[in-house]
Scaffold this active site. Sequence first.
Site, PDB file in Angstrom:
ATOM      1  N   ARG A   6      13.182   3.825  12.959  1.00  0.00           N
ATOM      2  CA  ARG A   6      12.024   4.720  12.904  1.00  0.00           C
ATOM      3  C   ARG A   6      11.127   4.499  14.133  1.00  0.00           C
ATOM      4  O   ARG A   6      11.594   4.095  15.182  1.00  0.00           O
ATOM      5  CB  ARG A   6      11.289   4.497  11.579  1.00  0.00           C
ATOM      6  CG  ARG A   6      12.196   4.803  10.359  1.00  0.00           C
ATOM      7  CD  ARG A   6      11.465   4.644   9.056  1.00  0.00           C
ATOM      8  NE  ARG A   6      10.367   5.609   8.945  1.00  0.00           N
ATOM      9  CZ  ARG A   6       9.419   5.541   8.001  1.00  0.00           C
ATOM     10  NH1 ARG A   6       9.461   4.578   7.101  1.00  0.00           N
ATOM     11  NH2 ARG A   6       8.453   6.433   7.974  1.00  0.00           N
ATOM     12  N   ARG A  44       5.592  12.311  -2.525  1.00  0.00           N
ATOM     13  CA  ARG A  44       5.485  12.895  -1.176  1.00  0.00           C
ATOM     14  C   ARG A  44       6.538  12.275  -0.269  1.00  0.00           C
ATOM     15  O   ARG A  44       7.050  11.199  -0.554  1.00  0.00           O
ATOM     16  CB  ARG A  44       4.109  12.600  -0.573  1.00  0.00           C
ATOM     17  CG  ARG A  44       3.034  13.472  -1.153  1.00  0.00           C
ATOM     18  CD  ARG A  44       1.658  13.004  -0.730  1.00  0.00           C
ATOM     19  NE  ARG A  44       0.808  12.905  -1.914  1.00  0.00           N
ATOM     20  CZ  ARG A  44      -0.258  12.146  -2.026  1.00  0.00           C
ATOM     21  NH1 ARG A  44      -0.629  11.380  -1.028  1.00  0.00           N
ATOM     22  NH2 ARG A  44      -0.956  12.128  -3.132  1.00  0.00           N
ATOM     23  N   TYR A  99      11.446   8.651   1.814  1.00  0.00           N
ATOM     24  CA  TYR A  99      11.420   7.584   0.808  1.00  0.00           C
ATOM     25  C   TYR A  99      12.167   7.931  -0.487  1.00  0.00           C
ATOM     26  O   TYR A  99      12.194   7.131  -1.412  1.00  0.00           O
ATOM     27  CB  TYR A  99       9.965   7.220   0.486  1.00  0.00           C
ATOM     28  CG  TYR A  99       9.215   6.700   1.704  1.00  0.00           C
ATOM     29  CD1 TYR A  99       9.623   5.524   2.336  1.00  0.00           C
ATOM     30  CD2 TYR A  99       8.123   7.379   2.234  1.00  0.00           C
ATOM     31  CE1 TYR A  99       8.959   5.049   3.456  1.00  0.00           C
ATOM     32  CE2 TYR A  99       7.448   6.905   3.354  1.00  0.00           C
ATOM     33  CZ  TYR A  99       7.875   5.742   3.956  1.00  0.00           C
ATOM     34  OH  TYR A  99       7.227   5.262   5.063  1.00  0.00           O
ATOM     35  N   HIS A 111      12.597  -3.055   2.393  1.00  0.00           N
ATOM     36  CA  HIS A 111      12.069  -1.726   2.733  1.00  0.00           C
ATOM     37  C   HIS A 111      13.027  -0.656   2.248  1.00  0.00           C
ATOM     38  O   HIS A 111      14.244  -0.818   2.359  1.00  0.00           O
ATOM     39  CB  HIS A 111      11.864  -1.582   4.247  1.00  0.00           C
ATOM     40  CG  HIS A 111      10.904  -2.586   4.788  1.00  0.00           C
ATOM     41  ND1 HIS A 111       9.553  -2.476   4.609  1.00  0.00           N
ATOM     42  CD2 HIS A 111      11.120  -3.746   5.451  1.00  0.00           C
ATOM     43  CE1 HIS A 111       8.968  -3.527   5.162  1.00  0.00           C
ATOM     44  NE2 HIS A 111       9.891  -4.316   5.670  1.00  0.00           N
ATOM     45  N   GLU A 168      12.364  -9.879   2.313  1.00  0.00           N
ATOM     46  CA  GLU A 168      11.636  -8.702   2.790  1.00  0.00           C
ATOM     47  C   GLU A 168      12.449  -7.454   2.454  1.00  0.00           C
ATOM     48  O   GLU A 168      13.659  -7.403   2.717  1.00  0.00           O
ATOM     49  CB  GLU A 168      11.436  -8.798   4.312  1.00  0.00           C
ATOM     50  CG  GLU A 168      10.716  -7.585   4.875  1.00  0.00           C
ATOM     51  CD  GLU A 168      10.528  -7.664   6.385  1.00  0.00           C
ATOM     52  OE1 GLU A 168      10.930  -8.672   7.013  1.00  0.00           O
ATOM     53  OE2 GLU A 168       9.984  -6.694   6.947  1.00  0.00           O
ATOM     54  N   ASN A 226       7.964  -5.838  -0.621  1.00  0.00           N
ATOM     55  CA  ASN A 226       7.868  -4.646   0.210  1.00  0.00           C
ATOM     56  C   ASN A 226       6.390  -4.524   0.559  1.00  0.00           C
ATOM     57  O   ASN A 226       5.593  -3.995  -0.221  1.00  0.00           O
ATOM     58  CB  ASN A 226       8.369  -3.389  -0.510  1.00  0.00           C
ATOM     59  CG  ASN A 226       8.345  -2.180   0.416  1.00  0.00           C
ATOM     60  OD1 ASN A 226       7.746  -2.225   1.500  1.00  0.00           O
ATOM     61  ND2 ASN A 226       8.986  -1.097   0.011  1.00  0.00           N
ATOM     62  N   ALA A 231       3.017  -0.808   4.925  1.00  0.00           N
ATOM     63  CA  ALA A 231       2.509  -0.801   6.304  1.00  0.00           C
ATOM     64  C   ALA A 231       1.961  -2.169   6.737  1.00  0.00           C
ATOM     65  O   ALA A 231       1.912  -2.460   7.940  1.00  0.00           O
ATOM     66  CB  ALA A 231       1.441   0.274   6.456  1.00  0.00           C
ATOM     67  N   PRO A 286       0.786  -1.226   0.000  1.00  0.00           N
ATOM     68  CA  PRO A 286       0.000   0.000   0.000  1.00  0.00           C
ATOM     69  C   PRO A 286       0.824   1.284   0.000  1.00  0.00           C
ATOM     70  O   PRO A 286       1.831   1.384   0.686  1.00  0.00           O
ATOM     71  CB  PRO A 286      -0.827  -0.099   1.288  1.00  0.00           C
ATOM     72  CG  PRO A 286      -0.124  -1.099   2.130  1.00  0.00           C
ATOM     73  CD  PRO A 286       0.516  -2.065   1.173  1.00  0.00           C
ATOM     74  N   ASN A 287       0.346   2.222  -0.795  1.00  0.00           N
ATOM     75  CA  ASN A 287       0.872   3.588  -0.905  1.00  0.00           C
ATOM     76  C   ASN A 287       2.192   3.689  -1.662  1.00  0.00           C
ATOM     77  O   ASN A 287       2.650   4.798  -1.956  1.00  0.00           O
ATOM     78  CB  ASN A 287       1.009   4.249   0.472  1.00  0.00           C
ATOM     79  CG  ASN A 287      -0.326   4.357   1.176  1.00  0.00           C
ATOM     80  OD1 ASN A 287      -1.273   4.855   0.605  1.00  0.00           O
ATOM     81  ND2 ASN A 287      -0.420   3.845   2.391  1.00  0.00           N
TER      82      ASN A 287
HETATM   83  O1  CA2 Z   1      10.422   1.775   3.967  1.00  0.00           O
HETATM   84  C1  CA2 Z   1       9.573   1.106   3.360  1.00  0.00           C
HETATM   85  O2  CA2 Z   1       9.773   0.646   2.235  1.00  0.00           O
HETATM   86  C2  CA2 Z   1       8.198   0.891   3.988  1.00  0.00           C
HETATM   87  O3  CA2 Z   1       7.751  -0.418   3.636  1.00  0.00           O
HETATM   88  C3  CA2 Z   1       7.288   1.935   3.386  1.00  0.00           C
HETATM   89  C4  CA2 Z   1       5.892   1.949   3.997  1.00  0.00           C
HETATM   90  C5  CA2 Z   1       5.977   2.012   5.525  1.00  0.00           C
HETATM   91  O4  CA2 Z   1       4.676   1.906   6.064  1.00  0.00           O
HETATM   92  C6  CA2 Z   1       6.849   0.915   6.077  1.00  0.00           C
HETATM   93  O5  CA2 Z   1       6.916   1.064   7.465  1.00  0.00           O
HETATM   94  C7  CA2 Z   1       8.238   0.994   5.508  1.00  0.00           C
HETATM   95  C8  CA2 Z   1       5.105   3.172   3.540  1.00  0.00           C
HETATM   96  C9  CA2 Z   1       5.052   3.362   2.072  1.00  0.00           C
HETATM   97  C10 CA2 Z   1       4.385   4.675   1.847  1.00  0.00           C
HETATM   98  O6  CA2 Z   1       4.945   5.271   0.733  1.00  0.00           O
HETATM   99  C11 CA2 Z   1       4.699   6.576   0.553  1.00  0.00           C
HETATM  100  C12 CA2 Z   1       5.184   7.108  -0.609  1.00  0.00           C
HETATM  101  C13 CA2 Z   1       4.999   8.443  -0.863  1.00  0.00           C
HETATM  102  C14 CA2 Z   1       4.332   9.230   0.029  1.00  0.00           C
HETATM  103  C15 CA2 Z   1       3.844   8.683   1.182  1.00  0.00           C
HETATM  104  C16 CA2 Z   1       4.019   7.352   1.442  1.00  0.00           C
END
Ligand code: CA2
Length: 148
Positions: free
Chosen positions: A108, A19, A24, A101, A99, A75, A78, A11-12
């Site tokens: 974090r 953003r 990221y 990230h 896995e 990946n 969340a 997701p996301n």
């Molecule tokens: O660090 C990673 O790759 C995560 O899997 C990214 C997830 C986060 O919930 C994990 O804890 C770590 C979040 C991805 C959200 O991606 C976004 C991209 C652009 C703007 C906002 C969020």
Amino acid sequence: MKYSILILNGPNLNLLGTRQPEVYGTTTLPDIEALCKAKAEALGVAVTFAQSNHEGAMVDMLHAARTDHNGVILNAGAYTHTSVALMDAISSTMLPVVELHLSNIHAREDFRKKSFIAPVAVGQICGFGAAGYPLALEALVKHLDSTV
Ligand code: CA2
């Protein structure tokens, strides 16, 4: 092709590069797909790149991977920190999963330190941004080579 590998993003992650660049980076998901395709070609493996914002759809993709792929780079976003369903799906496929990230989840918030994926993964790569994807591919291919 030596192996077929599924690279599954949760997701996301479709919003990458738009953003929170301080967390990221500025690389987009299509940029990452291109990085993975180039690395896969160099390694002589096939990759399928996918993204879903839906937990159940990710479970379905992991089930299908059992017959279509030799391993998975995941990946889970969340869902990493919440999903017993993804953990069980990985266990049921019996496929090696790396896995992945972008961020260092251990540096974090506390809730990100818990991973439901880690106990059923062969290993974890985190904290190297987009560069982690080709690293994960290399690690998974080495793992697959060691098990044939
Ligand atoms: O660090 C990673 O790759 C995560 O899997 C990214 C997830 C986060 O919930 C994990 O804890 C770590 C979040 C991805 C959200 O991606 C976004 C991209 C652009 C703007 C906002 C969020």
